[in-house]
Write a protein that holds these residues in place. Structure first.
Motif, short mmCIF file in Angstrom:
data_model
loop_
_atom_site.label_atom_id
_atom_site.label_comp_id
_atom_site.label_asym_id
_atom_site.label_seq_id
_atom_site.Cartn_x
_atom_site.Cartn_y
_atom_site.Cartn_z
N VAL A 115 85.79 -27.87 -19.49
CA VAL A 115 84.40 -27.58 -19.11
C VAL A 115 83.91 -28.63 -18.12
CG1 VAL A 115 82.02 -27.43 -19.96
CG2 VAL A 115 83.89 -26.46 -21.32
N ASP A 116 83.28 -28.19 -17.03
CA ASP A 116 82.70 -29.09 -16.03
C ASP A 116 81.38 -29.63 -16.58
OD1 ASP A 116 81.46 -30.36 -13.92
OD2 ASP A 116 81.61 -28.68 -12.52
N PRO A 117 81.29 -30.94 -16.91
CA PRO A 117 80.08 -31.49 -17.53
C PRO A 117 78.84 -31.39 -16.65
CG PRO A 117 81.92 -33.01 -17.77
CD PRO A 117 82.34 -31.97 -16.77
N SER A 118 79.03 -31.31 -15.33
CA SER A 118 77.87 -31.27 -14.43
C SER A 118 77.15 -29.92 -14.48
CB SER A 118 78.29 -31.57 -12.99
OG SER A 118 79.05 -30.51 -12.45
N GLN A 119 77.82 -28.88 -14.99
CA GLN A 119 77.19 -27.56 -15.05
C GLN A 119 75.99 -27.56 -15.99
OE1 GLN A 119 77.86 -24.64 -13.33
NE2 GLN A 119 79.18 -25.94 -12.07
N PHE A 120 76.15 -28.20 -17.14
CA PHE A 120 75.06 -28.22 -18.12
C PHE A 120 73.89 -29.05 -17.63
CE2 PHE A 120 72.69 -29.59 -21.81
CZ PHE A 120 72.66 -28.46 -22.62
N SER A 121 74.16 -30.28 -17.20
CA SER A 121 73.07 -31.16 -16.74
C SER A 121 72.37 -30.57 -15.52
CB SER A 121 73.59 -32.57 -16.44
OG SER A 121 74.65 -32.54 -15.50
N GLY A 122 73.15 -30.01 -14.60
CA GLY A 122 72.58 -29.42 -13.39
C GLY A 122 71.71 -28.21 -13.69
N THR A 123 72.18 -27.33 -14.59
CA THR A 123 71.41 -26.14 -14.94
C THR A 123 70.14 -26.52 -15.68
OG1 THR A 123 73.49 -24.89 -15.11
CG2 THR A 123 71.52 -23.88 -16.07
N LEU A 124 70.23 -27.51 -16.56
CA LEU A 124 69.05 -27.97 -17.30
C LEU A 124 67.98 -28.49 -16.35
CD1 LEU A 124 67.83 -28.60 -20.15
CD2 LEU A 124 68.80 -30.90 -19.90
N MET A 125 68.36 -29.32 -15.38
CA MET A 125 67.38 -29.89 -14.45
C MET A 125 66.82 -28.83 -13.50
SD MET A 125 66.91 -33.18 -15.09
CE MET A 125 66.74 -32.51 -16.75
N ARG A 126 67.65 -27.91 -13.06
CA ARG A 126 67.15 -26.82 -12.19
C ARG A 126 66.15 -25.93 -12.93
NH1 ARG A 126 72.50 -26.84 -10.51
NH2 ARG A 126 73.06 -25.07 -11.85
N THR A 127 66.41 -25.72 -14.22
CA THR A 127 65.49 -24.90 -15.02
C THR A 127 64.17 -25.63 -15.21
OG1 THR A 127 67.42 -23.98 -16.18
CG2 THR A 127 65.27 -23.61 -17.17
N CYS A 128 64.22 -26.93 -15.50
CA CYS A 128 62.99 -27.73 -15.62
C CYS A 128 62.19 -27.67 -14.32
CB CYS A 128 63.33 -29.19 -15.93
SG CYS A 128 63.95 -29.49 -17.60
N GLU A 129 62.88 -27.82 -13.20
CA GLU A 129 62.22 -27.80 -11.89
C GLU A 129 61.51 -26.45 -11.66
OE1 GLU A 129 63.36 -28.64 -7.21
OE2 GLU A 129 64.94 -28.08 -8.62
N ARG A 130 62.19 -25.36 -11.99
CA ARG A 130 61.60 -24.04 -11.78
C ARG A 130 60.36 -23.84 -12.66
NH1 ARG A 130 62.45 -19.86 -14.66
NH2 ARG A 130 64.50 -20.50 -15.43
N SER A 175 50.65 -32.95 -20.34
CA SER A 175 50.66 -33.92 -21.44
C SER A 175 51.80 -33.69 -22.43
CB SER A 175 49.33 -33.89 -22.19
OG SER A 175 49.10 -32.59 -22.73
N ASN A 176 52.63 -32.67 -22.18
CA ASN A 176 53.69 -32.32 -23.12
C ASN A 176 55.05 -32.18 -22.42
OD1 ASN A 176 55.13 -31.50 -25.39
ND2 ASN A 176 54.41 -29.38 -25.27
N PRO A 177 55.65 -33.29 -21.97
CA PRO A 177 56.96 -33.18 -21.30
C PRO A 177 58.06 -32.69 -22.23
CG PRO A 177 56.35 -35.48 -21.63
CD PRO A 177 55.15 -34.67 -21.99
N ILE A 178 57.93 -32.93 -23.56
CA ILE A 178 58.94 -32.39 -24.48
C ILE A 178 58.94 -30.87 -24.40
CG2 ILE A 178 59.48 -32.06 -26.94
CD1 ILE A 178 58.86 -34.94 -27.45
N GLY A 179 57.76 -30.28 -24.13
CA GLY A 179 57.68 -28.82 -23.98
C GLY A 179 58.50 -28.31 -22.81
N ILE A 180 58.56 -29.09 -21.72
CA ILE A 180 59.38 -28.71 -20.57
C ILE A 180 60.85 -28.67 -20.98
CG2 ILE A 180 60.08 -29.32 -18.22
CD1 ILE A 180 57.38 -30.75 -17.89
N LEU A 181 61.29 -29.72 -21.71
CA LEU A 181 62.68 -29.78 -22.17
C LEU A 181 62.98 -28.64 -23.14
CD1 LEU A 181 63.78 -33.44 -23.03
CD2 LEU A 181 64.73 -31.89 -21.32
N THR A 182 62.05 -28.39 -24.07
CA THR A 182 62.27 -27.36 -25.09
C THR A 182 62.41 -25.98 -24.46
OG1 THR A 182 60.98 -28.65 -26.69
CG2 THR A 182 61.32 -26.32 -27.18
N THR A 183 61.49 -25.63 -23.55
CA THR A 183 61.54 -24.31 -22.91
C THR A 183 62.81 -24.16 -22.09
OG1 THR A 183 59.12 -24.35 -22.78
CG2 THR A 183 60.24 -22.69 -21.47
N SER A 184 63.18 -25.21 -21.36
CA SER A 184 64.40 -25.15 -20.53
C SER A 184 65.64 -24.98 -21.41
CB SER A 184 64.53 -26.43 -19.70
OG SER A 184 63.45 -26.56 -18.82
#
Length: 281
Positions: free
Chosen positions: A65-80, A90-99
């Motif tokens: 498994v390419d480890p960059s796929q997970f981190s890259g997809t997670l950050m792109r989803t947060c950005e979108r 005020s809820n950055p954990i919410g951004i992580l949770t939804t992503s």
């Protein structure tokens, strides 16, 4: 954003980035930037400026498994999500949770794990809201001193908290933490505050005093000056990572855990450097 002004208006972040993959590829921050298994994003919405870093867990390479796929997809989803306004500053954990939930429900199979750190500047309230899961993190520097910093989260030595998606047969075996486990903080910032957000490739190779020495060279709050300093910090961490005689913070931590380790820690390095400035359209 621009620096200066009376401080009564909205705030914004002027952010630049630099990074190195372990394979020595390097580059300026671009959209969807990944340095090795690291990933990052910088996004702007009318209510807030948001940035994040993630460090893909390299052990997945042993399973094809390419480890960059997970981190890259997670950050792109947060950005979108940020650009679509689907978040509460005020809820950055919410951004992580939804992503993370989006990734879990994704029809395209995605396997992997990563740490994550999200930093949100609420433009109007002048407050910084953060969520950090694992051993990436941030520093806030004011007047040449660290006034806020993230807490590192480790299950045990060199095993940080992490978001994971494992194949069904490995569920319960692969380490997986909830986004709710992220350490969250909220505090006021001032014009001119420096915010450094980075993966552990920086913090494992450069102690705070070295980072502060580099930040003292930052004389202007324009993008070019911030970019130059971000590059300087990333380059120094990258050099130290391959110095066998250097007693790095990682080596000191290893010794504290009963391991005889010396030298830097070769790793992917991602640095996002921001200055709090007065926002103008």
């Amino acid at each position: 954003p621009r620096a200066g002004g009376g401080g009564g208006g909205d705030y914004g972040l002027v952010t630049a980035g630099c990074g190195f993959g372990k394979d020595f590829r390097k580059g300026l921050l671009k959209k969807g930037a990944c340095y090795g298994d690291d990933a990052c994003f910088v996004a702007r919405h009318r209510s807030a400026d948001v940035l994040g870093v993630a460090d893909g867990v390299g052990g997945w390479r042993d399973y094809g498994v390419d480890p960059s796929q997970f981190s890259g997809t997670l950050m792109r989803t947060c950005e979108r999500l940020v650009k679509e306004g689907r978040f509460v500053p005020s809820n950055p954990i919410g951004i992580l949770t939804t992503s993370y939930c989006e990734l879990l429900q994704n029809k395209v199979p995605l396997l992997g794990s990563s740490t994550a750190c999200i930093v949100v500047l609420d433009r109007t309230s002048h407050r910084l809201h953060t969520a950090n899961l694992g051993d990436s993190g941030f520093l806030v520097v004011r007047g040449g001193e660290v006034v806020h910093r993230s807490d590192e989260q480790q299950h045990y030595f060199n095993t940080p908290f992490q978001l994971s998606i494992a194949p069904p047969e490995a569920e319960g075996v692969v380490l997986s933490d909830s986004p709710d486990a992220a350490d969250s903080t909220s505090f006021d910032v001032q014009l001119g505050d420096i915010i450094l957000t980075a993966t552990d490739g920086l913090f494992d190779n450069m102690p705070d005093y070295m980072i502060l020495q580099e930040l003292k060279k930052l004389k202007n709050s324009n993008y070019e000056s911030i970019q130059q300093t971000a590059r300087s910090i990333a380059e120094q961490a990258h050099e130290l990572a391959y110095d066998p005689n250097y007693m790095s913070p990682f080596a000191q931590f290893a010794c504290d855990n009963g391991l005889n380790v010396r030298g830097g820690k070769p790793d992917d390095i991602t640095v996002l450097l921001s200055i709090v400035a007065e926002y103008t359209d």
